[in-house]
Scaffold this motif. Sequence first.
Motif, PDB file in Angstrom:
ATOM      1  N   SER A 214       0.890  -1.311  -0.136  1.00 16.55           N
ATOM      2  CA  SER A 214       0.055  -0.092   0.036  1.00 16.55           C
ATOM      3  C   SER A 214       0.836   0.989   0.025  1.00 16.55           C
ATOM      4  N   PRO A 215       0.487   2.319  -0.723  1.00 17.71           N
ATOM      5  CA  PRO A 215       1.171   3.436  -0.563  1.00 17.71           C
ATOM      6  C   PRO A 215       1.307   4.073   0.778  1.00 17.71           C
ATOM      7  N   ASP A 216       0.503   3.752   1.708  1.00 21.35           N
ATOM      8  CA  ASP A 216       0.589   3.947   3.122  1.00 21.35           C
ATOM      9  C   ASP A 216       1.788   3.354   3.954  1.00 21.35           C
ATOM     10  N   ILE A 217       2.243   2.266   3.354  1.00 25.38           N
ATOM     11  CA  ILE A 217       3.193   1.412   4.008  1.00 25.38           C
ATOM     12  C   ILE A 217       4.424   2.137   3.628  1.00 25.38           C
ATOM     13  N   LYS A 218       5.219   2.573   4.411  1.00 28.33           N
ATOM     14  CA  LYS A 218       6.672   2.983   4.118  1.00 28.33           C
ATOM     15  C   LYS A 218       7.728   2.218   4.002  1.00 28.33           C
ATOM     16  N   PRO A 219       8.544   2.208   3.166  1.00 33.26           N
ATOM     17  CA  PRO A 219       9.577   1.293   3.021  1.00 33.26           C
ATOM     18  C   PRO A 219      10.404   1.179   4.272  1.00 33.26           C
ATOM     19  N   VAL A 220      11.183   0.074   4.442  1.00 30.18           N
ATOM     20  CA  VAL A 220      12.108  -0.018   5.642  1.00 30.18           C
ATOM     21  C   VAL A 220      13.279   0.721   5.394  1.00 30.18           C
ATOM     22  N   GLY A 221      13.796   1.098   4.306  1.00 27.68           N
ATOM     23  CA  GLY A 221      14.943   1.977   4.435  1.00 27.68           C
ATOM     24  C   GLY A 221      16.069   1.393   5.157  1.00 27.68           C
ATOM     25  N   ARG A 222      16.756   2.248   5.740  1.00 30.63           N
ATOM     26  CA  ARG A 222      18.141   1.870   6.504  1.00 30.63           C
ATOM     27  C   ARG A 222      17.746   1.342   7.908  1.00 30.63           C
ATOM     28  N   GLY A 223      16.400   0.965   8.278  1.00 28.57           N
ATOM     29  CA  GLY A 223      16.196   0.296   9.432  1.00 28.57           C
ATOM     30  C   GLY A 223      16.552   1.444  10.737  1.00 28.57           C
ATOM     31  N   TYR A 224      16.357   0.633  11.935  1.00 25.06           N
ATOM     32  CA  TYR A 224      16.824   1.007  13.221  1.00 25.06           C
ATOM     33  C   TYR A 224      15.844   2.159  13.548  1.00 25.06           C
TER      34      TYR A 224
ATOM     35  N   ARG B 244      -1.186   0.692  16.179  1.00 21.73           N
ATOM     36  CA  ARG B 244      -0.683   1.757  16.101  1.00 21.73           C
ATOM     37  C   ARG B 244      -1.288   2.627  15.029  1.00 21.73           C
ATOM     38  N   PHE B 245      -1.370   4.134  15.270  1.00 18.42           N
ATOM     39  CA  PHE B 245      -1.972   4.820  14.307  1.00 18.42           C
ATOM     40  C   PHE B 245      -0.879   5.995  13.822  1.00 18.42           C
ATOM     41  N   GLY B 246       0.299   5.792  13.959  1.00 16.19           N
ATOM     42  CA  GLY B 246       1.337   6.383  13.146  1.00 16.19           C
ATOM     43  C   GLY B 246       1.900   5.627  12.202  1.00 16.19           C
ATOM     44  N   THR B 247       2.996   6.052  11.511  1.00 16.81           N
ATOM     45  CA  THR B 247       3.801   5.596  10.256  1.00 16.81           C
ATOM     46  C   THR B 247       3.773   3.779  10.533  1.00 16.81           C
ATOM     47  N   MET B 248       3.409   3.220   9.593  1.00 18.36           N
ATOM     48  CA  MET B 248       3.684   1.863   9.184  1.00 18.36           C
ATOM     49  C   MET B 248       4.716   1.553   8.126  1.00 18.36           C
TER      50      MET B 248
END
Length: 519
Positions: free
Chosen positions: A394-404, A494-498
């Motif tokens: 989903s566009p609402d699910i952000k990529p993991v990126g560099r993690g941590y 959780r209502f913040g970024t996923m």
Amino acid sequence: MIMRHTTWLIAVTCLTALMACGQQPPAKKKPNILFVITDDQSFPYASAYGTPGVRTPVFDAVAASGVLFNNAFAAAPQCSPSRAALLTGRNIWQLEEAGTHSSYFPKKFPVFTALLDSAGYKTGYTGKAWGPGNWKDAGWKNNPVGVAYNQHTIVPPYKTISNIDYSANFKAFYQQKQADQPFFFWVGTHEPHRAYTKGSGGDTGAVHLPAFLPDDAVIKNDLRDYAEEIAWADAQIGKIIDFLREKGELENTLIVLTSDNGMPFPSAKATLMEYGTHVPLAVSWKGVIEGGRRTDELVGLIDLAPTFLQAAGVAGMPQISGKSLLPLLTQQTDTARNAYVLTGMERHSASRPDNVGYPSRAIRTADYLFVLNCKPDRWPAGDPPPASEAPSPSPDIKPVGRGYHDIDDPSPSKSFLITHKNEWPQLFHQGFEKRPAELLYDVRNDPGCTKNLAADPAFDSVRHALRSQLQEMLTQQGDPRMTDNGDIFESYPRFGTMRNFPGFKKKGEYNPAYQHADH
């Protein structure tokens, strides 16, 4: 850097002199209460503590006119659980969904602001109240703190500083209250939460460098930018106190200045180590609290709810863990304080598969910090980036990126440690890599928590005693982590970024894999 105008310096000088005056008879009417909570300010980042490179003349003036606390602790090392605990006087394991970050705030938990409102106080807030999270769908008419006053804005000196005009909004609130009506007002500054404007704090001058951060120019400049936002917030609070003085209200106002949790750097915020929960605290109440005092007493911010209610003469809340600080503040020596404080953490950000957190509990005494990590197999700062990442559903699910992701971004200090981990292996390990189930630190000699003593036989008796005390208190307070129901925390929405980690990642929904049938 922010300009320090002559008029501002004169105002601070006058304020300090006024607040340092001799005591007067205790106020006969109900006191006003001005509560200020900055966002992500660790102890000892206030100049009243003698910390180099930090300018907080208003905090210092309040401390000089009242009591400066050396050992004050937030209940949790992240925003919304810490603020929920402060509002209710309960520890995070007593708050269900509100004990984790960016979830619901169940309406069944009483908050001191509502009790003050019912007792005739005019209540409100500006800036950041309880949050992030969802209070509307939990049945609240307003944020649990009260009615928002955020309509007045300014053009801040840097784009990373909030445009909310805290002092103008307080004035708007004050003008709405009835004559002689006492007030409680919450000022929640957005500073010094990340992000910062690079170079805003300059690239020279003194800086307080914790032992868990590398001695490098990138880190020091990041800390200077951090300190500049602390200075900005302090200056805005000075405007509110000046207004109270002009209105003749300073004589009858209990003022409390603190922060919700520690600094957004590796090994600090979102950890139960010292710089994650240890926060500044100054309290003044002219004519009631004798000024010029500094105390080493161990106190928790959950103690503020019963303190405010007792000061206002309002009946307290049942079944809370906090204890009023008023006997300590007024030097009633027949009331003893506890020899420890408890802190805890559940999920912070969406930073692991299945949206799980890093549950941990801690007990802090005058000499030691003992941390119990309930799931030591997990990455404490969030999972590192995967070798490959599946497409986002989903566009609402952000990529993991560099993690941590439990370490806030954007962060030059975080980036530096990731990039230079081979040059600073011990500090990278402390901030990012997996930790044992038990941690023990000699905080008097190691406030940066760089040397874990839990495996040292010389400290076995200390470790066993603290673990036993911690588990006993958690069991008494009904912590689900002490029973077979601890994973209920993993189920909470959780209502913040996923982010696009494997497993459950539905925003605002309960995770059925961890949700018990009786929930």
